[in-house]
Motif scaffolding. Structure first.
Motif, PDB file in Angstrom:
ATOM      1  N   LEU A 491       0.819  -1.212   0.000  1.00  0.00           N
ATOM      2  CA  LEU A 491       0.000   0.000   0.000  1.00  0.00           C
ATOM      3  C   LEU A 491       0.850   1.257   0.000  1.00  0.00           C
ATOM      4  CD1 LEU A 491      -2.794  -1.105   2.502  1.00  0.00           C
ATOM      5  CD2 LEU A 491      -3.060  -0.692   0.060  1.00  0.00           C
ATOM      6  N   GLY A 492       2.156   1.083  -0.100  1.00  0.00           N
ATOM      7  CA  GLY A 492       3.037   2.240  -0.212  1.00  0.00           C
ATOM      8  C   GLY A 492       3.357   2.904   1.110  1.00  0.00           C
ATOM      9  N   ILE A 493       3.281   2.178   2.216  1.00  0.00           N
ATOM     10  CA  ILE A 493       3.639   2.709   3.535  1.00  0.00           C
ATOM     11  C   ILE A 493       4.876   1.945   4.007  1.00  0.00           C
ATOM     12  CG2 ILE A 493       2.884   3.041   5.919  1.00  0.00           C
ATOM     13  CD1 ILE A 493       0.014   3.138   4.872  1.00  0.00           C
ATOM     14  N   PRO A 494       6.051   2.597   4.014  1.00  0.00           N
ATOM     15  CA  PRO A 494       7.303   1.874   4.286  1.00  0.00           C
ATOM     16  C   PRO A 494       7.429   1.301   5.691  1.00  0.00           C
ATOM     17  CG  PRO A 494       7.729   3.985   3.195  1.00  0.00           C
ATOM     18  CD  PRO A 494       6.300   3.998   3.630  1.00  0.00           C
ATOM     19  N   GLY A 495       6.763   1.900   6.679  1.00  0.00           N
ATOM     20  CA  GLY A 495       6.941   1.407   8.032  1.00  0.00           C
ATOM     21  C   GLY A 495       5.939   2.002   9.006  1.00  0.00           C
ATOM     22  N   ASP A 582      -5.636   6.851   6.659  1.00  0.00           N
ATOM     23  CA  ASP A 582      -6.870   6.732   7.422  1.00  0.00           C
ATOM     24  C   ASP A 582      -7.490   5.347   7.223  1.00  0.00           C
ATOM     25  OD1 ASP A 582      -8.514   8.302   9.203  1.00  0.00           O
ATOM     26  OD2 ASP A 582     -10.085   8.156   7.690  1.00  0.00           O
ATOM     27  N   SER A 583      -7.369   4.806   6.012  1.00  0.00           N
ATOM     28  CA  SER A 583      -7.895   3.466   5.744  1.00  0.00           C
ATOM     29  C   SER A 583      -7.154   2.418   6.563  1.00  0.00           C
ATOM     30  CB  SER A 583      -7.770   3.140   4.248  1.00  0.00           C
ATOM     31  OG  SER A 583      -8.527   4.033   3.475  1.00  0.00           O
ATOM     32  N   ILE A 584      -5.826   2.541   6.628  1.00  0.00           N
ATOM     33  CA  ILE A 584      -5.032   1.605   7.433  1.00  0.00           C
ATOM     34  C   ILE A 584      -5.428   1.722   8.895  1.00  0.00           C
ATOM     35  CG2 ILE A 584      -2.696   1.095   8.266  1.00  0.00           C
ATOM     36  CD1 ILE A 584      -3.220   0.050   5.497  1.00  0.00           C
ATOM     37  N   ARG A 585      -5.647   2.972   9.359  1.00  0.00           N
ATOM     38  CA  ARG A 585      -6.056   3.155  10.759  1.00  0.00           C
ATOM     39  C   ARG A 585      -7.365   2.418  11.038  1.00  0.00           C
ATOM     40  NH1 ARG A 585      -9.854   5.478  13.085  1.00  0.00           N
ATOM     41  NH2 ARG A 585     -10.548   6.587  11.228  1.00  0.00           N
ATOM     42  N   LEU A 586      -8.343   2.552  10.126  1.00  0.00           N
ATOM     43  CA  LEU A 586      -9.631   1.892  10.326  1.00  0.00           C
ATOM     44  C   LEU A 586      -9.464   0.371  10.423  1.00  0.00           C
ATOM     45  CD1 LEU A 586     -11.974   3.884   7.925  1.00  0.00           C
ATOM     46  CD2 LEU A 586     -12.339   3.552  10.362  1.00  0.00           C
ATOM     47  N   LEU A 587      -8.692  -0.202   9.494  1.00  0.00           N
ATOM     48  CA  LEU A 587      -8.475  -1.651   9.505  1.00  0.00           C
ATOM     49  C   LEU A 587      -7.767  -2.083  10.784  1.00  0.00           C
ATOM     50  CD1 LEU A 587      -7.299  -2.185   5.807  1.00  0.00           C
ATOM     51  CD2 LEU A 587      -9.572  -2.583   6.761  1.00  0.00           C
ATOM     52  N   LEU A 588      -6.763  -1.318  11.166  1.00  0.00           N
ATOM     53  CA  LEU A 588      -5.981  -1.628  12.355  1.00  0.00           C
ATOM     54  C   LEU A 588      -6.850  -1.580  13.609  1.00  0.00           C
ATOM     55  CD1 LEU A 588      -3.173  -2.181  13.526  1.00  0.00           C
ATOM     56  CD2 LEU A 588      -2.715   0.275  13.408  1.00  0.00           C
ATOM     57  N   CYS A 589      -7.712  -0.560  13.700  1.00  0.00           N
ATOM     58  CA  CYS A 589      -8.528  -0.381  14.905  1.00  0.00           C
ATOM     59  C   CYS A 589      -9.572  -1.478  15.061  1.00  0.00           C
ATOM     60  CB  CYS A 589      -9.185   0.991  14.891  1.00  0.00           C
ATOM     61  SG  CYS A 589      -8.025   2.335  15.161  1.00  0.00           S
ATOM     62  N   HIS A 590     -10.170  -1.912  13.960  1.00  0.00           N
ATOM     63  CA  HIS A 590     -11.143  -3.004  14.061  1.00  0.00           C
ATOM     64  C   HIS A 590     -10.463  -4.285  14.556  1.00  0.00           C
ATOM     65  CE1 HIS A 590     -14.876  -1.267  12.558  1.00  0.00           C
ATOM     66  NE2 HIS A 590     -14.151  -0.575  11.690  1.00  0.00           N
ATOM     67  N   SER A 591      -9.253  -4.529  14.096  1.00  0.00           N
ATOM     68  CA  SER A 591      -8.511  -5.709  14.557  1.00  0.00           C
ATOM     69  C   SER A 591      -8.151  -5.576  16.029  1.00  0.00           C
ATOM     70  CB  SER A 591      -7.245  -5.895  13.724  1.00  0.00           C
ATOM     71  OG  SER A 591      -7.554  -6.149  12.381  1.00  0.00           O
ATOM     72  N   LEU A 592      -7.680  -4.394  16.422  1.00  0.00           N
ATOM     73  CA  LEU A 592      -7.313  -4.175  17.832  1.00  0.00           C
ATOM     74  C   LEU A 592      -8.515  -4.353  18.750  1.00  0.00           C
ATOM     75  CD1 LEU A 592      -4.919  -1.100  17.490  1.00  0.00           C
ATOM     76  CD2 LEU A 592      -4.289  -3.381  18.292  1.00  0.00           C
ATOM     77  N   TYR A 593      -9.667  -3.903  18.297  1.00  0.00           N
ATOM     78  CA  TYR A 593     -10.885  -4.041  19.108  1.00  0.00           C
ATOM     79  C   TYR A 593     -11.153  -5.516  19.415  1.00  0.00           C
ATOM     80  CZ  TYR A 593     -15.795  -3.571  20.475  1.00  0.00           C
ATOM     81  OH  TYR A 593     -16.984  -3.623  21.152  1.00  0.00           O
ATOM     82  N   GLU A 594     -11.052  -6.358  18.392  1.00  0.00           N
ATOM     83  CA  GLU A 594     -11.279  -7.790  18.592  1.00  0.00           C
ATOM     84  C   GLU A 594     -10.219  -8.390  19.507  1.00  0.00           C
ATOM     85  OE1 GLU A 594     -13.926  -9.427  17.623  1.00  0.00           O
ATOM     86  OE2 GLU A 594     -14.706  -7.587  16.701  1.00  0.00           O
ATOM     87  N   ILE A 595      -8.967  -7.985  19.321  1.00  0.00           N
ATOM     88  CA  ILE A 595      -7.875  -8.522  20.143  1.00  0.00           C
ATOM     89  C   ILE A 595      -8.051  -8.110  21.602  1.00  0.00           C
ATOM     90  CG2 ILE A 595      -5.387  -8.348  20.583  1.00  0.00           C
ATOM     91  CD1 ILE A 595      -5.036  -8.079  17.520  1.00  0.00           C
TER      92      ILE A 595
END
Length: 738
Positions: A491-495, A582-595
């Motif tokens: 997605l073009g985000i190096p780190g 912002d899209s990566i943040r949304l995906l990340l947050c939904h996963s964190l919520y479940e974890i």
């Protein structure tokens, strides 16, 4: 080199030399913007380019306006959390676009928030005045002079109307500067030719456009009918053009129209809108230079800097674009090549022309073009050598700032050279004409590629879709790490640097740096920063975690889900498309919520607040006649903060800092608005929540005490009895009997 540029470079080099090459300045940028619009993107592009040129670090703290019905409506509260990071030592200075918040927060509160960041050096690029902050403003007066001068001097118009909006201060200011410009050119300022919409909604602009049409165009004699309409925005201009077309009025044949802002709507309008370019890229770049000066010199220098704008002439005023009109001028300058010139003279002639047409190309590149042209002149190559050179040239242009009109002009100039070289030789002339046609088609194809690339890329969309599917299946920390490693690069985000709280909370609390991608082997992490590394204050986030080699650009994202906070992330910035992060943040947050749910990393006190009881308390306050609207606003602000921090001990220092007001003033205003001290009000709110928890029956008294921030059950019971007259258990029994 400009003297000021040299002075800045010497200052920045000195900082790096003092600290072994690691003393780069770090600046931030903060705003709320719709990054589907080019304005925010251009600002960020200008800032990034200046940071790159001056070799300084950049932290993008902007917030994207939500794009979807599924996003949280109250995204502004999450954005405000970023203010905690806008301090030293993380930042050395900040570029603000404070007025970008005006749709969501009242001006007084915006100014208060940004004033609380003092003494951090700041430069603002919006229209709000913040005490002590250097303001970089559009020169509206200069802009309107450019428009009116063009309409009067170029087209001899004298009857000019204005169509604007009352939506914001800059738009109203453009009306005033329009009137001043008319007066400067000796034209009548006629209020009957001024029309204003209430806002920028399309229906409202159409209403104002119809009003203009009926008042100054419809059924008017030629000497009474207006000749041009100046608008305060390209959005308004494009809507006006469309509305007039439906009424049978042609632009520019019947009436000329101009815009303002050089927005997307002006380009896509038919005809394209003559407008004012507010030089967003240039202003972003200049903001960085001014900020370096402030850091270098302190608060010396101007507090208000007006930036000149430029007129972009298009077809809506009756002209054609500059690139089209200048074609006739191509080839007039300079000496043409005579038919009996020697090859050496021909090479000298072409070399001189190539140097003028491609001044930014290297000597080696210009030599390659020179040789390619002469090879094509005497032989038919497939593909032509000149075409191959242009392919390389346009590839480089695409990596910079490709402009099809400029490239076509260069091709026209090259065409003049080629035809001069061919002279009267028909065979060579046909060959050169063929090459020129291929060059133009190549330019058109590249332009088409650029247009498609600027739309949402289906490849990027597919990548995000694949990432979403992967993240949806994540339920452990190990799986989350794998998903990030797999999808960030594509997605073009190096780190990324991920700092997570121990629990899901109502606020950002102390957190731990738990994950760094790429691995720490290529990021400087000193022995004191072994992972997980505890961070007690967000503003003190260690710079040591950022990439060591060279400068860095990162995007700060607050991690949240339905008013629950997990921590924050710094993503290395490559793309200027903020929606991607912002899209990566949304995906990340939904996963964190479940974890977090699976691992039990929650604080139950954040899940359900008894708003009825709390609202009951608040409704009894400020009911007397002595309370002003300002006091009620303060009450709401204070109570909202206390509710948000209902599970914590009352901390006046932290509260006054977060609310951006003096502690003494906070104490005094709370007492005046409620009749209670801050501590007493917080305690009462805690007791209302405690009652709800007791009635719910799911938690023991010890658990309730812990989750409401009390040191132990005994102290909680003592406070509960003080407020209710009964112990928690007695109160619970009395509720059962009732």
């Amino acid at each position: 080199m400009n003297q000021e540029i040299t002075r800045r470079r010497e200052f920045l080099a000195g900082l790096k030399n003092k600290s072994g090459g690691e003393g780069r300045l770090t600046i931030g940028f903060t705003c709320i913007a719709d990054f589907r619009s080019f304005i925010g993107q251009e600002y960020i592009a200008g800032i990034c380019k200046a940071c790159e040129d001056y070799d300084i670090n950049f932290i993008n703290m902007s917030q994207a306006i939500k794009y979807s019905l599924f996003d949280e409506a109250d995204f502004i509260s999450h954005y405000l959390k970023k203010f905690r990071f806008m301090h030293r030592p993380l930042l050395d200075g900040l570029i603000t676009w404070a007025s970008s918040l005006a749709t969501y927060i009242d001006d007084e509160k915006i100014v208060r928030h940004f004033s609380s960041l003092s003494p951090l050096p700041m430069v603002d690029i919006g229209y709000l005045d913040i005490p002590g902050v250097t303001a970089l403003r559009i020169d509206n007066s200069c802009s309107m002079d450019l428009i009116v001068e063009h309409l009067v001097e170029k087209h001899s118009f004298t009857r000019i109307a204005f169509l604007g909006t009352e939506a914001s201060t800059p738009h109203k200011e453009r009306l005033e500067t329009f009137k001043q410009a008319l007066a400067r050119f000796g034209l009548e300022v006629c209020e009957s030719r001024v029309f204003m919409s209430k806002n920028l909604d399309e229906a409202e602009i159409v209403r104002a456009s119809d009003e203009l049409y009926s008042a100054v165009i419809k059924d008017k004699e030629e000497g009474e009918r207006i000749e041009a309409v100046v608008t305060s925005s390209d959005i308004i201009a494009a809507t006006l053009v469309s509305t007039l077309r439906k009424r049978g009025v042609r632009v520019p044949d019947d009436v000329a129209v101009t815009g303002f802002n050089n927005q997307y709507q002006g380009i896509t309008s038919s005809p394209p809108i003559t407008t004012i370019d507010l030089e967003y890229f240039k202003r972003g770049y200049l903001a960085v230079e001014i900020l370096i000066n402030k850091i270098m010199d302190g608060d010396k220098g101007e507090k208000l800097i007006k930036v000149p704008t430029s007129l972009v002439v298009r077809e809506s005023c009756g002209c054609f674009e500059r690139e089209i009109l200048e074609v006739d001028e191509v080839g007039k300058a300079g000496t043409e090549l005579s038919d009996d010139a020697t090859e050496e003279e021909a090479r000298d002639f072409l070399s001189g022309r190539i140097n003028m047409i491609f001044p930014k190309e290297s000597h080696e590149s210009r030599e390659r073009l020179l040789n390619a042209v002469f090879e094509d002149l005497y032989a038919s190559y497939s593909p032509p050598r000149t075409l191959c050179w242009f392919r390389e040239f346009l590839g480089a242009e695409r990596r910079r700032r490709f402009r099809a009109g400029e490239c076509q002009q260069k091709i026209t100039k090259v065409q003049m050279c080629l035809m001069s070289l061919a002279g009267t030789n028909e065979k060579q002339r046909r060959r050169m004409e063929s090459i020129t046609s291929k060059l133009r088609i190549l330019c058109a194809v590249v332009s088409d590629y650029e247009s498609k690339a600027q739309r949402e890329s289906p490849y990027t969309f597919n990548n995000i879709t694949q990432a979403a599917i992967h993240f949806a299946s994540v339920s452990t920390g190990v799986q989350l790490r794998t998903a990030l490693k797999t999808h960030l690069q594509e997605l073009g985000i190096p780190g990324i640097i991920l700092s997570l709280s121990d629990n899901m909370t109502t606020d950002l609390e102390s957190s731990n740096v738990e994950l760094i991608i790429p691995e720490p082997s290529i990021i400087r992490v000193e022995s004191a920063y072994n992972l997980p590394f505890r961070i007690t204050e967000e503003r003190n986030f260690p710079r040591a975690f950022f990439p060591k080699k060279g400068r860095y650009s990162v995007v700060l994202e607050i991690l949240h889900h339905n008013e629950r906070y997990f921590g924050f992330a710094f993503m290395q910035m490559k793309s200027k498309n903020m929606a991607l992060y912002d899209s990566i943040r949304l995906l990340l947050c939904h996963s964190l919520y479940e974890i977090y749910l699976k691992e039990g990393r929650t604080k139950e006190h954040v899940m359900q607040l008894d708003t009825k009881g709390i609202e009951g308390i608040l409704s009894t306050m400020g009911s007397g006649d002595s309370f002003s609207p300002e006091s009620r606003l303060t009450l709401k602000q204070i109570s909202s903060y206390l509710i948000e921090h209902i599970g914590e001990k009352t901390n006046l220092d932290k509260m006054s800092r977060d609310l951006g007001m003096n502690k003494t003033k906070l104490i005094r205003q709370t007492k005046a608005a409620t009749g209670y001290t801050v501590q007493s009000l917080h305690e009462m709110l805690k007791m209302e929540q405690a009652k709800a928890m007791i009635l719910d029956g799911k938690l023991s008294l010890a658990e309730i005490a812990e989750r409401l921030g009390f040191q132990n059950e005994n102290y909680f019971s003592k406070v509960f009895k003080k407020n209710t007259g009964e112990s928690p258990r007695s109160w619970a029994k009395s509720q059962d009997r009732a």
